[in-house]
Design an enzyme around this catalytic site. Structure first.
Site, mmCIF file in Angstrom:
data_model
loop_
_atom_site.group_PDB
_atom_site.id
_atom_site.type_symbol
_atom_site.label_atom_id
_atom_site.label_comp_id
_atom_site.label_asym_id
_atom_site.label_seq_id
_atom_site.Cartn_x
_atom_site.Cartn_y
_atom_site.Cartn_z
ATOM 1 N N CYS A 43 0.847 -1.200 0.000
ATOM 2 C CA CYS A 43 0.000 0.000 0.000
ATOM 3 C C CYS A 43 0.883 1.250 0.000
ATOM 4 O O CYS A 43 2.001 1.240 0.509
ATOM 5 C CB CYS A 43 -0.899 -0.012 1.227
ATOM 6 S SG CYS A 43 -2.069 1.384 1.262
ATOM 7 N N ASP A 45 0.422 3.762 1.733
ATOM 8 C CA ASP A 45 0.385 4.355 3.075
ATOM 9 C C ASP A 45 1.794 4.665 3.595
ATOM 10 O O ASP A 45 2.683 3.805 3.557
ATOM 11 C CB ASP A 45 -0.320 3.373 4.030
ATOM 12 C CG ASP A 45 -0.681 4.008 5.355
ATOM 13 O OD1 ASP A 45 0.244 4.492 6.054
ATOM 14 O OD2 ASP A 45 -1.869 4.023 5.708
ATOM 15 N N ARG A 47 2.997 4.862 6.391
ATOM 16 C CA ARG A 47 3.467 4.146 7.584
ATOM 17 C C ARG A 47 3.955 2.737 7.272
ATOM 18 O O ARG A 47 4.451 2.040 8.149
ATOM 19 C CB ARG A 47 2.338 4.087 8.626
ATOM 20 C CG ARG A 47 1.892 5.459 9.081
ATOM 21 C CD ARG A 47 0.549 5.381 9.770
ATOM 22 N NE ARG A 47 -0.509 4.954 8.842
ATOM 23 C CZ ARG A 47 -1.784 4.784 9.197
ATOM 24 N NH1 ARG A 47 -2.158 4.987 10.443
ATOM 25 N NH2 ARG A 47 -2.680 4.415 8.304
ATOM 26 N N HIS A 99 -2.195 -4.032 5.066
ATOM 27 C CA HIS A 99 -2.032 -3.610 6.458
ATOM 28 C C HIS A 99 -3.388 -3.311 7.079
ATOM 29 O O HIS A 99 -4.280 -2.789 6.413
ATOM 30 C CB HIS A 99 -1.102 -2.391 6.563
ATOM 31 C CG HIS A 99 -1.672 -1.139 5.962
ATOM 32 N ND1 HIS A 99 -2.217 -0.126 6.724
ATOM 33 C CD2 HIS A 99 -1.811 -0.749 4.680
ATOM 34 C CE1 HIS A 99 -2.639 0.837 5.914
ATOM 35 N NE2 HIS A 99 -2.412 0.488 4.672
ATOM 36 N N CYS A 102 -6.196 0.012 6.886
ATOM 37 C CA CYS A 102 -5.940 0.577 5.556
ATOM 38 C C CYS A 102 -7.079 1.524 5.157
ATOM 39 O O CYS A 102 -8.246 1.121 5.113
ATOM 40 C CB CYS A 102 -5.798 -0.549 4.533
ATOM 41 S SG CYS A 102 -5.403 0.045 2.870
HETATM 42 CO CO CO Z 1 -3.449 1.187 3.024
#
Ligand code: CO
Length: 220
Positions: A43, A45, A47, A99, A102
């Site tokens: 992803c 993302d 993090r 994750h 998400c």
């Molecule tokens: Co995500």
């Protein structure tokens, strides 16, 4: 926390100096070529930074990221990355890493309208629809989200296995293996969902188990 472009560049300066101090040949070697053993599909993302969470260095992971780590069968971007990774770099393992928490999965789950991205997230809704009987049984919203994150990883591993690129490699008796992982933001730990799938039988078993459950629930 870096807050300006200037700080990013200063960070780069510092990082490259430290690297050279530790290993004077590092960048010269790195410039000669790459031979990563892994393709990471994760992803976007901020993090879930692949190199950080697996303690790998530059040159170790070939990476494709998009919102909600999707493998969409006509996504030319992903398919090009996959083909290059499998046929040229000859990576040994492909990892789809989702994750919990998400934002993409949650938006699909809640049917939020976010604009253009809704069209991308339609691909998660397909997984959701497939497992709706199981999903309907989970009343706790966070649990639903977690389960959909896991099922989404499974569906993407399945989509990967169905691509011509993976099918061609397997027909020749080659790797890569396919792996489904999920990362937990709260602990920083990765959990294995599906491991070392290297042929159609194993792929079918991984998917059938979940799908059979979905099918049985639909008949109840
Ligand atoms: Co995500």
């Amino acid at each position: 926390m870096k807050e300006s472009i200037k700080q990013l560049l200063a960070g780069n300066q510092h990082w490259s100096e430290v690297k050279v101090k530790q290993d004077p040949e590092f960048f010269r070697r790195s410039a000669l070529g790459q031979s990563p053993k892994f393709l990471w599909i994760g992803c976007s993302d901020s993090r879930v930074s692949p190199n950080d969470i697996t303690e790998t260095d530059v040159g170790e992971l070939f990476i494709h990221r998009n919102i909600a780590n999707l493998v969409v069968k006509d996504d030319l971007n992903l398919l090009s990355v996959l083909q290059y990774a499998v046929e040229v770099l000859k990576v040994e393992d492909v990892i789809v890493c989702g994750h919990y928490g998400c934002g993409g999965v949650n938006a699909a789950l809640k049917n939020q309208k976010l604009g253009l991205i809704d069209r991308w997230l339609e691909n998660i809704k397909e997984a959701y629809d497939y497992y709706q009987w199981e999903m309907a049984d989970i009343t706790d919203l966070e649990e639903r989200s977690k389960r959909l994150v896991e099922l989404n990883v499974l569906e993407q591993v399945n989509n990967l296995g169905k691509t011509e690129i993976i099918q061609n490699a397997w027909t020749k008796g080659n790797r890569p293996s396919l792996n489904g992982w999920v990362y937990e933001l709260e602990t920083g730990q990765i959990r294995i969902l599906h491991e070392e799938i290297t042929n159609n039988t194993d792929l079918a078993i991984a998917c059938k188990y979940e799908r059979k459950k979905a099918y049985e629930m639909a008949r109840q």
